[in-house]
Design an enzyme around this catalytic site. Structure first.
Site, PDB file in Angstrom:
ATOM      1  N   LYS A   1       0.706  -1.219   0.293  1.00 49.62           N
ATOM      2  CA  LYS A   1       0.062   0.070  -0.072  1.00 49.62           C
ATOM      3  C   LYS A   1       0.827   1.208  -0.003  1.00 49.62           C
ATOM      4  CE  LYS A   1      -2.393   1.531   3.848  1.00 49.62           C
ATOM      5  NZ  LYS A   1      -2.221   3.002   3.987  1.00 49.62           N
TER       6      LYS A   1
ATOM      7  N   THR B   1     -12.532   5.775   9.581  1.00 47.31           N
ATOM      8  CA  THR B   1     -12.607   5.235  10.994  1.00 47.31           C
ATOM      9  C   THR B   1     -12.161   6.249  12.092  1.00 47.31           C
ATOM     10  OG1 THR B   1     -10.599   4.168  11.003  1.00 47.31           O
ATOM     11  CG2 THR B   1     -12.576   2.990  10.603  1.00 47.31           C
TER      12      THR B   1
ATOM     13  N   GLY C   1       0.621  -3.067   8.735  1.00 49.88           N
ATOM     14  CA  GLY C   1       1.905  -2.520   8.967  1.00 49.88           C
ATOM     15  C   GLY C   1       2.668  -2.781  10.163  1.00 49.88           C
ATOM     16  N   ARG C   2       2.513  -2.150  11.215  1.00 44.81           N
ATOM     17  CA  ARG C   2       3.349  -2.303  12.282  1.00 44.81           C
ATOM     18  C   ARG C   2       3.469  -3.461  12.724  1.00 44.81           C
ATOM     19  NH1 ARG C   2       1.172   2.838  14.936  1.00 44.81           N
ATOM     20  NH2 ARG C   2      -0.676   2.161  13.955  1.00 44.81           N
TER      21      ARG C   2
ATOM     22  N   LEU D   1      -4.888   6.870  -2.461  1.00 42.65           N
ATOM     23  CA  LEU D   1      -4.576   8.108  -2.546  1.00 42.65           C
ATOM     24  C   LEU D   1      -6.306   8.863  -2.212  1.00 42.65           C
ATOM     25  CD1 LEU D   1      -1.964   8.812  -5.309  1.00 42.65           C
ATOM     26  CD2 LEU D   1      -1.769   8.795  -2.815  1.00 42.65           C
ATOM     27  N   LYS D   2      -7.037   8.043  -1.991  1.00 41.78           N
ATOM     28  CA  LYS D   2      -8.387   8.312  -1.638  1.00 41.78           C
ATOM     29  C   LYS D   2      -8.978   9.646  -2.372  1.00 41.78           C
ATOM     30  CE  LYS D   2      -8.049   6.432   3.007  1.00 41.78           C
ATOM     31  NZ  LYS D   2      -6.530   6.301   3.195  1.00 41.78           N
TER      32      LYS D   2
ATOM     33  N   GLN E   1      -3.631   1.559  17.317  1.00 45.50           N
ATOM     34  CA  GLN E   1      -5.144   0.856  17.081  1.00 45.50           C
ATOM     35  C   GLN E   1      -5.821   0.554  18.282  1.00 45.50           C
ATOM     36  OE1 GLN E   1      -6.026   1.235  13.944  1.00 45.50           O
ATOM     37  NE2 GLN E   1      -4.208   0.769  12.612  1.00 45.50           N
TER      38      GLN E   1
ATOM     39  N   ARG F   1      -4.532  -6.893  14.150  1.00 44.01           N
ATOM     40  CA  ARG F   1      -3.360  -7.310  15.129  1.00 44.01           C
ATOM     41  C   ARG F   1      -3.216  -8.728  15.304  1.00 44.01           C
ATOM     42  NH1 ARG F   1      -1.859  -3.286  13.566  1.00 44.01           N
ATOM     43  NH2 ARG F   1      -1.169  -1.552  14.201  1.00 44.01           N
TER      44      ARG F   1
ATOM     45  N   ILE G   1     -14.651  16.523  -8.299  1.00 45.66           N
ATOM     46  CA  ILE G   1     -15.525  16.391  -9.347  1.00 45.66           C
ATOM     47  C   ILE G   1     -15.327  15.069 -10.222  1.00 45.66           C
ATOM     48  CG2 ILE G   1     -15.836  18.912  -9.238  1.00 45.66           C
ATOM     49  CD1 ILE G   1     -14.627  19.001 -11.760  1.00 45.66           C
ATOM     50  N   PRO G   2     -16.674  14.886 -10.660  1.00 46.83           N
ATOM     51  CA  PRO G   2     -16.344  13.292 -11.425  1.00 46.83           C
ATOM     52  C   PRO G   2     -15.415  13.285 -12.394  1.00 46.83           C
ATOM     53  CG  PRO G   2     -18.768  13.933 -10.816  1.00 46.83           C
ATOM     54  CD  PRO G   2     -17.959  15.148 -10.442  1.00 46.83           C
TER      55      PRO G   2
ATOM     56  N   THR H   1     -12.611  14.855 -12.874  1.00 43.43           N
ATOM     57  CA  THR H   1     -11.167  14.697 -12.239  1.00 43.43           C
ATOM     58  C   THR H   1     -11.002  13.580 -11.577  1.00 43.43           C
ATOM     59  OG1 THR H   1     -11.437  17.247 -11.780  1.00 43.43           O
ATOM     60  CG2 THR H   1      -9.633  16.229 -10.523  1.00 43.43           C
TER      61      THR H   1
ATOM     62  N   HIS I   1     -11.191  12.477  -4.206  1.00 36.68           N
ATOM     63  CA  HIS I   1     -12.488  12.897  -3.871  1.00 36.68           C
ATOM     64  C   HIS I   1     -12.448  14.461  -4.523  1.00 36.68           C
ATOM     65  CE1 HIS I   1     -15.651  14.037  -0.244  1.00 36.68           C
ATOM     66  NE2 HIS I   1     -16.114  14.377  -1.660  1.00 36.68           N
TER      67      HIS I   1
HETATM   68  O1  C5P Z   1       0.576  -0.068  11.253  1.00 37.72           O
HETATM   69  P1  C5P Z   1      -0.861  -0.431  10.953  1.00 37.72           P
HETATM   70  O2  C5P Z   1      -1.155  -1.973  10.691  1.00 37.72           O
HETATM   71  O3  C5P Z   1      -1.505   0.268  12.205  1.00 37.72           O
HETATM   72  O4  C5P Z   1      -1.012   0.434   9.715  1.00 37.72           O
HETATM   73  C1  C5P Z   1      -2.506   0.305   9.127  1.00 37.72           C
HETATM   74  C2  C5P Z   1      -2.559   0.914   8.021  1.00 37.72           C
HETATM   75  O5  C5P Z   1      -3.770   1.279   7.598  1.00 37.72           O
HETATM   76  C3  C5P Z   1      -1.824   2.614   7.954  1.00 37.72           C
HETATM   77  O6  C5P Z   1      -1.388   2.789   6.603  1.00 37.72           O
HETATM   78  C4  C5P Z   1      -3.132   3.233   8.453  1.00 37.72           C
HETATM   79  O7  C5P Z   1      -3.024   4.582   7.990  1.00 37.72           O
HETATM   80  C5  C5P Z   1      -4.147   2.706   7.560  1.00 37.72           C
HETATM   81  N1  C5P Z   1      -5.546   2.875   7.977  1.00 37.72           N
HETATM   82  C6  C5P Z   1      -6.008   2.593   9.375  1.00 37.72           C
HETATM   83  N2  C5P Z   1      -7.123   2.650  10.013  1.00 37.72           N
HETATM   84  C7  C5P Z   1      -8.055   3.188   8.939  1.00 37.72           C
HETATM   85  C8  C5P Z   1      -7.780   3.585   7.786  1.00 37.72           C
HETATM   86  C9  C5P Z   1      -6.459   3.272   7.240  1.00 37.72           C
HETATM   87  O8  C5P Z   1      -4.773   2.266  10.214  1.00 37.72           O
HETATM   88  N3  C5P Z   1      -9.239   3.524   9.664  1.00 37.72           N
END
Ligand code: C5P
Length: 241
Positions: A36, A127, A217-218, A64-65, A197, A188, A69-70, A72, A67
Protein backbone atom coordinates in the site's frame (compact mmCIF):
# COMPACT_ATOMS: atom_id res chain seq x y z
CA UNK A 1 -3.67 -21.89 0.39
CA UNK A 2 -0.56 -19.84 1.20
CA UNK A 3 -0.64 -18.39 -2.34
CA UNK A 4 -4.30 -17.47 -1.86
CA UNK A 5 -3.42 -15.89 1.53
CA UNK A 6 -0.54 -13.90 -0.03
CA UNK A 7 -2.96 -12.22 -2.46
CA UNK A 8 -4.95 -11.02 0.55
CA UNK A 9 -2.10 -9.59 2.58
CA UNK A 10 -1.40 -5.87 2.01
CA UNK A 11 1.63 -4.31 3.69
CA UNK A 12 1.32 -0.59 4.52
CA UNK A 13 4.48 1.07 3.21
CA UNK A 14 4.29 3.91 5.74
CA UNK A 15 7.80 5.24 5.12
CA UNK A 16 9.17 8.54 3.90
CA UNK A 17 11.83 7.56 1.36
CA UNK A 18 12.29 5.51 -1.77
CA UNK A 19 15.21 3.61 -0.22
CA UNK A 20 13.19 2.54 2.81
CA UNK A 21 10.28 1.47 0.61
CA UNK A 22 12.62 -0.55 -1.60
CA UNK A 23 14.21 -2.29 1.39
CA UNK A 24 10.75 -3.36 2.67
CA UNK A 25 9.63 -4.61 -0.72
CA UNK A 26 12.86 -6.60 -1.17
CA UNK A 27 12.40 -8.13 2.25
CA UNK A 28 8.68 -8.95 2.04
CA UNK A 29 7.59 -9.51 -1.55
CA UNK A 30 7.52 -13.28 -1.15
CA UNK A 31 4.96 -13.06 1.65
CA UNK A 32 3.04 -9.95 0.64
CA UNK A 33 0.88 -9.71 -2.49
CA UNK A 34 0.21 -5.97 -2.40
CA UNK A 35 2.09 -2.98 -1.04
CA UNK A 36 0.00 0.00 0.00
CA UNK A 37 1.43 3.32 -1.16
CA UNK A 38 -0.29 6.24 0.53
CA UNK A 39 -0.21 10.00 0.32
CA UNK A 40 3.05 10.46 2.19
CA UNK A 41 5.20 8.08 0.15
CA UNK A 42 3.57 8.98 -3.17
CA UNK A 43 3.95 12.70 -2.55
CA UNK A 44 7.60 12.16 -1.71
CA UNK A 45 8.57 9.67 -4.43
CA UNK A 46 5.91 9.71 -7.13
CA UNK A 47 5.31 7.01 -9.75
CA UNK A 48 8.78 5.50 -9.54
CA UNK A 49 7.89 3.88 -6.23
CA UNK A 50 5.02 2.09 -8.00
CA UNK A 51 7.36 0.97 -10.79
CA UNK A 52 9.89 -0.35 -8.27
CA UNK A 53 7.25 -2.50 -6.55
CA UNK A 54 5.90 -3.87 -9.83
CA UNK A 55 9.42 -4.75 -11.04
CA UNK A 56 9.71 -7.01 -8.01
CA UNK A 57 6.59 -8.95 -8.96
CA UNK A 58 4.24 -7.47 -6.37
CA UNK A 59 1.11 -5.40 -6.85
CA UNK A 60 0.37 -1.89 -5.61
CA UNK A 61 -2.61 -0.57 -3.67
CA UNK A 62 -2.52 3.14 -4.46
CA UNK A 63 -4.19 4.62 -1.37
CA UNK A 64 -4.74 8.22 -2.47
CA UNK A 65 -8.49 8.34 -1.64
CA UNK A 66 -9.54 10.56 -4.54
CA UNK A 67 -12.45 12.93 -3.82
CA UNK A 68 -13.21 15.63 -6.38
CA UNK A 69 -15.57 16.44 -9.24
CA UNK A 70 -16.47 13.35 -11.32
CA UNK A 71 -14.29 14.25 -14.31
CA UNK A 72 -11.19 14.86 -12.19
CA UNK A 73 -11.50 11.61 -10.25
CA UNK A 74 -12.20 9.63 -13.43
CA UNK A 75 -9.05 11.04 -15.06
CA UNK A 76 -6.98 10.32 -11.94
CA UNK A 77 -8.33 6.74 -11.99
CA UNK A 78 -7.19 6.33 -15.59
CA UNK A 79 -3.71 7.51 -14.61
CA UNK A 80 -3.65 4.97 -11.78
CA UNK A 81 -4.40 2.30 -14.43
CA UNK A 82 -1.62 3.61 -16.66
CA UNK A 83 0.77 3.25 -13.70
CA UNK A 84 -0.32 -0.37 -13.50
CA UNK A 85 -1.60 -0.41 -9.93
CA UNK A 86 -3.60 -3.43 -8.83
CA UNK A 87 -5.92 -1.48 -6.53
CA UNK A 88 -6.85 2.16 -5.90
CA UNK A 89 -9.47 4.03 -3.93
CA UNK A 90 -11.77 7.05 -3.77
CA UNK A 91 -14.06 8.54 -1.10
CA UNK A 92 -17.61 7.25 -1.50
CA UNK A 93 -18.77 10.64 -0.16
CA UNK A 94 -17.82 12.00 -3.60
CA UNK A 95 -21.12 10.47 -4.68
CA UNK A 96 -22.67 8.09 -7.18
CA UNK A 97 -21.94 10.12 -10.30
CA UNK A 98 -18.27 10.51 -9.36
CA UNK A 99 -17.89 6.77 -8.89
CA UNK A 100 -19.92 5.82 -11.97
CA UNK A 101 -17.92 8.11 -14.22
CA UNK A 102 -14.69 6.69 -12.82
CA UNK A 103 -15.84 3.12 -13.49
CA UNK A 104 -16.86 4.08 -17.03
CA UNK A 105 -13.58 5.76 -17.96
CA UNK A 106 -11.41 3.17 -16.25
CA UNK A 107 -13.28 0.33 -17.96
CA UNK A 108 -12.96 1.82 -21.41
CA UNK A 109 -9.28 2.72 -20.96
CA UNK A 110 -8.47 -0.80 -19.72
CA UNK A 111 -10.34 -2.38 -22.63
CA UNK A 112 -8.67 -0.15 -25.23
CA UNK A 113 -5.26 -0.85 -23.76
CA UNK A 114 -5.85 -4.51 -23.07
CA UNK A 115 -5.04 -4.17 -19.40
CA UNK A 116 -6.79 -5.77 -16.43
CA UNK A 117 -9.05 -3.41 -14.51
CA UNK A 118 -7.62 -2.66 -11.05
CA UNK A 119 -9.69 -3.44 -7.98
CA UNK A 120 -11.59 -0.20 -7.37
CA UNK A 121 -12.43 0.56 -3.75
CA UNK A 122 -14.18 3.34 -1.88
CA UNK A 123 -13.66 4.53 1.66
CA UNK A 124 -17.05 4.90 3.36
CA UNK A 125 -16.58 6.88 6.58
CA UNK A 126 -13.02 7.23 7.84
CA UNK A 127 -12.60 5.27 11.05
CA UNK A 128 -11.17 8.42 12.62
CA UNK A 129 -14.64 10.01 12.31
CA UNK A 130 -17.14 9.79 15.15
CA UNK A 131 -20.82 10.71 15.29
CA UNK A 132 -19.66 14.13 16.49
CA UNK A 133 -17.38 14.55 13.47
CA UNK A 134 -20.31 13.74 11.18
CA UNK A 135 -22.63 16.16 12.99
CA UNK A 136 -19.99 18.87 12.55
CA UNK A 137 -20.26 18.51 8.78
CA UNK A 138 -24.04 18.34 8.80
CA UNK A 139 -24.62 14.57 8.75
CA UNK A 140 -27.07 13.60 11.49
CA UNK A 141 -26.88 9.84 11.11
CA UNK A 142 -25.12 7.13 13.06
CA UNK A 143 -21.73 6.12 11.66
CA UNK A 144 -22.77 2.51 11.00
CA UNK A 145 -25.82 3.59 9.00
CA UNK A 146 -23.65 5.87 6.89
CA UNK A 147 -21.09 3.10 6.38
CA UNK A 148 -23.71 0.68 5.09
CA UNK A 149 -25.41 3.30 2.97
CA UNK A 150 -22.13 4.33 1.33
CA UNK A 151 -21.05 0.70 0.82
CA UNK A 152 -24.30 0.05 -1.06
CA UNK A 153 -23.77 3.19 -3.14
CA UNK A 154 -20.25 1.99 -3.96
CA UNK A 155 -21.62 -1.31 -5.17
CA UNK A 156 -24.37 0.39 -7.17
CA UNK A 157 -21.71 2.49 -8.93
CA UNK A 158 -19.97 -0.66 -10.12
CA UNK A 159 -16.99 -0.44 -7.78
CA UNK A 160 -15.43 -3.67 -6.49
CA UNK A 161 -15.50 -3.01 -2.77
CA UNK A 162 -14.74 -0.83 0.22
CA UNK A 163 -12.11 -0.14 2.84
CA UNK A 164 -13.63 -0.69 6.28
CA UNK A 165 -12.84 -1.24 9.93
CA UNK A 166 -12.97 -4.91 11.01
CA UNK A 167 -15.98 -4.02 13.14
CA UNK A 168 -18.01 -3.04 10.10
CA UNK A 169 -17.17 -6.07 8.00
CA UNK A 170 -20.14 -8.23 8.93
CA UNK A 171 -22.68 -5.46 8.34
CA UNK A 172 -21.19 -4.63 4.94
CA UNK A 173 -20.94 -8.27 3.93
CA UNK A 174 -24.63 -8.73 4.79
CA UNK A 175 -25.64 -5.60 2.86
CA UNK A 176 -23.45 -6.04 -0.23
CA UNK A 177 -23.18 -9.80 -0.68
CA UNK A 178 -20.25 -12.11 -1.27
CA UNK A 179 -19.02 -10.66 -4.53
CA UNK A 180 -17.63 -7.52 -2.91
CA UNK A 181 -14.11 -6.79 -1.66
CA UNK A 182 -13.75 -5.62 1.94
CA UNK A 183 -10.27 -4.42 2.82
CA UNK A 184 -9.60 -3.90 6.51
CA UNK A 185 -6.80 -2.20 8.45
CA UNK A 186 -6.70 -2.29 12.25
CA UNK A 187 -5.72 -5.94 12.31
CA UNK A 188 -3.40 -7.22 15.02
CA UNK A 189 -2.08 -10.79 15.26
CA UNK A 190 -1.79 -12.11 18.79
CA UNK A 191 2.01 -11.69 18.78
CA UNK A 192 1.89 -7.93 18.04
CA UNK A 193 1.31 -4.81 20.13
CA UNK A 194 -1.78 -2.65 19.58
CA UNK A 195 0.22 0.54 18.76
CA UNK A 196 -2.37 3.34 18.37
CA UNK A 197 -5.08 1.03 17.04
CA UNK A 198 -7.93 0.81 19.53
CA UNK A 199 -10.50 -1.53 18.04
CA UNK A 200 -8.66 -4.45 16.53
CA UNK A 201 -9.29 -8.02 15.50
CA UNK A 202 -6.89 -10.81 14.66
CA UNK A 203 -6.25 -11.78 11.03
CA UNK A 204 -8.28 -14.98 11.45
CA UNK A 205 -11.23 -13.11 13.01
CA UNK A 206 -11.23 -10.50 10.24
CA UNK A 207 -11.23 -13.16 7.50
CA UNK A 208 -13.90 -15.18 9.30
CA UNK A 209 -16.08 -12.06 9.59
CA UNK A 210 -15.87 -11.62 5.81
CA UNK A 211 -12.82 -9.44 5.07
CA UNK A 212 -11.27 -10.16 1.69
CA UNK A 213 -7.94 -8.37 2.26
CA UNK A 214 -6.01 -7.20 5.33
CA UNK A 215 -3.84 -4.07 5.53
CA UNK A 216 -1.06 -4.65 8.03
CA UNK A 217 1.83 -2.35 8.86
CA UNK A 218 3.54 -2.26 12.23
CA UNK A 219 2.84 -5.85 13.33
CA UNK A 220 5.20 -6.73 10.47
CA UNK A 221 7.52 -3.71 10.34
CA UNK A 222 8.13 -3.59 14.10
CA UNK A 223 8.66 -7.33 14.47
CA UNK A 224 12.14 -8.64 15.22
CA UNK A 225 11.94 -10.72 12.07
CA UNK A 226 9.47 -9.05 9.69
CA UNK A 227 9.50 -11.77 7.04
CA UNK A 228 8.75 -14.37 9.72
CA UNK A 229 5.95 -12.20 11.15
CA UNK A 230 4.45 -11.93 7.66
CA UNK A 231 4.74 -15.68 7.25
CA UNK A 232 2.89 -16.29 10.53
CA UNK A 233 0.13 -13.91 9.40
CA UNK A 234 -0.13 -15.77 6.08
CA UNK A 235 -0.57 -19.03 7.94
CA UNK A 236 -3.29 -17.47 10.06
CA UNK A 237 -5.10 -16.13 6.98
CA UNK A 238 -4.78 -19.47 5.19
CA UNK A 239 -6.19 -21.27 8.23
CA UNK A 240 -9.26 -19.02 8.23
CA UNK A 241 -9.97 -19.24 4.50
O1 C5P B 1 0.69 -0.15 11.27
P1 C5P B 1 -0.76 -0.46 11.06
O2 C5P B 1 -1.00 -1.95 10.85
O3 C5P B 1 -1.64 0.12 12.12
O4 C5P B 1 -1.09 0.25 9.68
C1 C5P B 1 -2.37 0.26 9.16
C2 C5P B 1 -2.42 1.06 7.90
O5 C5P B 1 -3.78 1.22 7.53
C3 C5P B 1 -1.84 2.47 7.98
O6 C5P B 1 -1.32 2.81 6.69
C4 C5P B 1 -3.04 3.31 8.31
O7 C5P B 1 -2.93 4.63 7.84
C5 C5P B 1 -4.13 2.58 7.53
N1 C5P B 1 -5.48 2.79 8.06
C6 C5P B 1 -5.83 2.50 9.37
N2 C5P B 1 -7.10 2.69 9.80
C7 C5P B 1 -8.01 3.16 8.96
C8 C5P B 1 -7.70 3.45 7.64
C9 C5P B 1 -6.39 3.25 7.22
O8 C5P B 1 -5.01 2.06 10.15
N3 C5P B 1 -9.23 3.29 9.39
Amino acid sequence: MIDEARKRLIFALDVDSFEKAQAWVDQLHQQVGLFKVGKQLFTRCGPRVVEMIRERGADVFLDLKYHDIPNTVAKAGVEACRLGVGMFNVHALGGLEMMQKTVGEVDSWCQQNNRPRPTMLAVTILTSSTEETLRGVGIDQPVTEMVVRLAKLTKEAGFDGVVASPREVELIRAACGNDFAIVTPGVRPSFASLDDQKRVTTPAEAIAAGASHLVIGRPISAAENPAEAARLILEEIAGAL
